[in-house]
Design an enzyme around this catalytic site. Sequence first.
Site, PDB file in Angstrom:
ATOM      1  N   ASN A   9       0.816  -1.221   0.000  1.00 49.49           N
ATOM      2  CA  ASN A   9       0.000   0.000   0.000  1.00 49.49           C
ATOM      3  C   ASN A   9       0.845   1.264   0.000  1.00 49.49           C
ATOM      4  OD1 ASN A   9      -3.065  -0.536   0.337  1.00 49.49           O
ATOM      5  ND2 ASN A   9      -2.098  -2.084   1.579  1.00 49.49           N
ATOM      6  N   TYR A  95      -1.790 -11.119  -0.125  1.00 48.63           N
ATOM      7  CA  TYR A  95      -0.743 -12.037  -0.599  1.00 48.63           C
ATOM      8  C   TYR A  95       0.589 -11.744   0.053  1.00 48.63           C
ATOM      9  CZ  TYR A  95      -4.518 -12.778  -3.815  1.00 48.63           C
ATOM     10  OH  TYR A  95      -5.766 -13.021  -4.332  1.00 48.63           O
ATOM     11  N   ASP A  96       0.746 -10.538   0.597  1.00 46.30           N
ATOM     12  CA  ASP A  96       1.982 -10.251   1.337  1.00 46.30           C
ATOM     13  C   ASP A  96       1.995 -11.041   2.636  1.00 46.30           C
ATOM     14  OD1 ASP A  96      -0.220  -8.786   2.232  1.00 46.30           O
ATOM     15  OD2 ASP A  96       1.030  -7.200   3.053  1.00 46.30           O
ATOM     16  N   ASP A 117       4.276  -8.191  10.498  1.00 55.28           N
ATOM     17  CA  ASP A 117       4.718  -7.394   9.353  1.00 55.28           C
ATOM     18  C   ASP A 117       4.288  -5.943   9.591  1.00 55.28           C
ATOM     19  OD1 ASP A 117       4.560  -7.776   5.708  1.00 55.28           O
ATOM     20  OD2 ASP A 117       5.118  -6.063   6.955  1.00 55.28           O
ATOM     21  N   THR A 120       2.486  -0.581   6.066  1.00 59.63           N
ATOM     22  CA  THR A 120       1.395   0.417   6.056  1.00 59.63           C
ATOM     23  C   THR A 120       0.384   0.052   7.134  1.00 59.63           C
ATOM     24  OG1 THR A 120       1.707   0.516   3.662  1.00 59.63           O
ATOM     25  CG2 THR A 120      -0.292   1.540   4.577  1.00 59.63           C
TER      26      THR A 120
HETATM   27  N1  LIG Z   1      11.645   3.599   1.595  1.00 60.50           N
HETATM   28  C1  LIG Z   1      10.424   3.678   2.178  1.00 60.50           C
HETATM   29  N2  LIG Z   1       9.377   4.054   1.469  1.00 60.50           N
HETATM   30  C2  LIG Z   1       8.148   4.116   2.064  1.00 60.50           C
HETATM   31  N3  LIG Z   1       7.890   3.811   3.343  1.00 60.50           N
HETATM   32  C3  LIG Z   1       8.940   3.442   4.100  1.00 60.50           C
HETATM   33  C4  LIG Z   1      10.235   3.335   3.555  1.00 60.50           C
HETATM   34  N4  LIG Z   1      11.038   2.904   4.539  1.00 60.50           N
HETATM   35  C5  LIG Z   1      10.290   2.749   5.625  1.00 60.50           C
HETATM   36  N5  LIG Z   1       9.021   3.079   5.386  1.00 60.50           N
HETATM   37  C6  LIG Z   1       7.955   2.977   6.402  1.00 60.50           C
HETATM   38  O1  LIG Z   1       7.409   1.659   6.248  1.00 60.50           O
HETATM   39  C7  LIG Z   1       6.065   1.714   5.822  1.00 60.50           C
HETATM   40  C8  LIG Z   1       5.959   0.889   4.555  1.00 60.50           C
HETATM   41  O2  LIG Z   1       6.280  -0.422   4.948  1.00 60.50           O
HETATM   42  P1  LIG Z   1       6.502  -1.536   3.857  1.00 60.50           P
HETATM   43  O3  LIG Z   1       6.214  -2.821   4.534  1.00 60.50           O
HETATM   44  O4  LIG Z   1       7.814  -1.319   3.213  1.00 60.50           O
HETATM   45  O5  LIG Z   1       5.444  -1.133   2.768  1.00 60.50           O
HETATM   46  P2  LIG Z   1       4.075  -1.781   2.358  1.00 60.50           P
HETATM   47  O6  LIG Z   1       3.159  -1.605   3.541  1.00 60.50           O
HETATM   48  O7  LIG Z   1       3.715  -0.918   1.195  1.00 60.50           O
HETATM   49  O8  LIG Z   1       4.363  -3.211   2.025  1.00 60.50           O
HETATM   50  C9  LIG Z   1       5.732   3.147   5.529  1.00 60.50           C
HETATM   51  O9  LIG Z   1       4.435   3.404   6.054  1.00 60.50           O
HETATM   52  C10 LIG Z   1       6.815   3.914   6.268  1.00 60.50           C
HETATM   53  O10 LIG Z   1       6.378   4.147   7.598  1.00 60.50           O
HETATM   54  C1  LIG Z   2      -3.438  -6.036   5.596  1.00 59.64           C
HETATM   55  C2  LIG Z   2      -2.774  -5.466   4.364  1.00 59.64           C
HETATM   56  C3  LIG Z   2      -3.388  -4.138   3.985  1.00 59.64           C
HETATM   57  C4  LIG Z   2      -1.276  -5.259   4.653  1.00 59.64           C
HETATM   58  O1  LIG Z   2      -0.687  -4.647   3.526  1.00 59.64           O
HETATM   59  P1  LIG Z   2       0.615  -3.698   3.644  1.00 59.64           P
HETATM   60  O2  LIG Z   2       0.568  -3.050   4.987  1.00 59.64           O
HETATM   61  O3  LIG Z   2       1.778  -4.619   3.526  1.00 59.64           O
HETATM   62  O4  LIG Z   2       0.534  -2.765   2.514  1.00 59.64           O
HETATM   63  C5  LIG Z   2      -2.875  -6.472   3.195  1.00 59.64           C
HETATM   64  O5  LIG Z   2      -2.394  -7.726   3.622  1.00 59.64           O
HETATM   65  C6  LIG Z   2      -4.296  -6.635   2.698  1.00 59.64           C
HETATM   66  O6  LIG Z   2      -4.763  -5.823   1.942  1.00 59.64           O
HETATM   67  N1  LIG Z   2      -4.995  -7.738   3.146  1.00 59.64           N
HETATM   68  C7  LIG Z   2      -6.324  -8.021   2.656  1.00 59.64           C
HETATM   69  C8  LIG Z   2      -7.253  -8.449   3.768  1.00 59.64           C
HETATM   70  C9  LIG Z   2      -6.833  -9.735   4.492  1.00 59.64           C
HETATM   71  O7  LIG Z   2      -5.637 -10.042   4.514  1.00 59.64           O
HETATM   72  O8  LIG Z   2      -7.732 -10.427   5.034  1.00 59.64           O
HETATM   73  K   LIG Z   3       4.087  -5.501   3.420  1.00 58.25           K
END
Ligand SMILES: Nc1ncnc2c1ncn2[C@@H]1O[C@H](COP(=O)(O)OP(=O)(O)O)[C@@H](O)[C@H]1O
Ligand SMILES: CC(C)(COP(=O)(O)O)[C@@H](O)C(=O)NCCC(=O)O
Ligand SMILES: [K+]
Length: 244
Positions: A9, A95-96, A117, A120
């Site tokens: 996200n 899927y993450d 994890d 976001t």
């Molecule tokens: N390079 C970066 N770009 C964006 N967010 C980052 C970064 N490094 C750390 N963050 C922090 O981590 C969060 C994003 O976590 P991440 O797990 O990498 O992303 P996602 O949730 O998109 O999978 C952001 O909300 C921010 O707080």
């Molecule tokens: C919970 C999440 C938003 C986490 O996504 P991320 O913080 O890595 O961007 C993502 O796994 C998601 O959209 N899940 C869908 C709903 C569920 O897992 O039941």
């Molecule tokens: K993630």
Amino acid sequence: MNLIIDIGNTVAKVAVFNPEGSIIDILYCSNKSLDHLCEICRKYPIKRGIIATVIDLTEEVERKLKSLSIPMIWLDHTTPLPITILYKTPQTLGYDRVAGIVGAYTEFPNTNILVIDAGTAITYDFIDDKGQFHGGNISPGIRMRLQALHSLTGRLPLVDPDGEIKALGQTTEEAIRAGVFKGVEFEMLGYVERMSIQYPNLLVFLTGGNDFSFETKLKSSIFADRFLVIKGLNRILNYNKWDE
Ligand SMILES: Nc1ncnc2c1ncn2[C@@H]1O[C@H](COP(=O)(O)OP(=O)(O)O)[C@@H](O)[C@H]1O
Ligand SMILES: CC(C)(COP(=O)(O)O)[C@@H](O)C(=O)NCCC(=O)O
Ligand SMILES: [K+]
């Protein structure tokens, strides 16, 4: 080489793994444009790839992905996995979360594992020592909490996550930052303590983009691995090798 794309996200991660399963390169990209995708594909002899997304893709990203000349797995609830999903709505499961669990279970098979994890959103996912993913919980991430305190109140400022985290704040900024970070820390430690009672040999993984420094005793029993999701995606890709 394997191309691994994890679109979250906030940010997208594009990584390359060698046949031995080591990360050769990883780039953080915009999840709206995948701006480094072409660069990384030119640089390495990519043979196959996998993509996992938790957001609807922009037209630009869709176009870039469809222009790739390699076989790609688009991870969804029908993709064969090396674990069992007991979640009741696999078609809405992030899927993450699946990839993070696979990454952890690959590293420590036949073990009860809690994967945290902190991205976001913050997710707490449990897989048992038989490789069954039971499910988990979804909680607001750090930036989301800071944003919510600003957006959903009359006067609270939007506080930057970087800064001193006190046990008790003595200014508005300190109070907000400490409330968010200590809140997350106690939430995480609560899950770890409670689940460790139910599963004494529980292993805990912490992943995601947010950085944490635990100042408590549990620090030693937590494996921090920022690349758990992409490692899990690489495992799923290799589990679905079709050219062998
Ligand atoms: N390079 C970066 N770009 C964006 N967010 C980052 C970064 N490094 C750390 N963050 C922090 O981590 C969060 C994003 O976590 P991440 O797990 O990498 O992303 P996602 O949730 O998109 O999978 C952001 O909300 C921010 O707080
Ligand atoms: C919970 C999440 C938003 C986490 O996504 P991320 O913080 O890595 O961007 C993502 O796994 C998601 O959209 N899940 C869908 C709903 C569920 O897992 O039941
Ligand atoms: K993630």
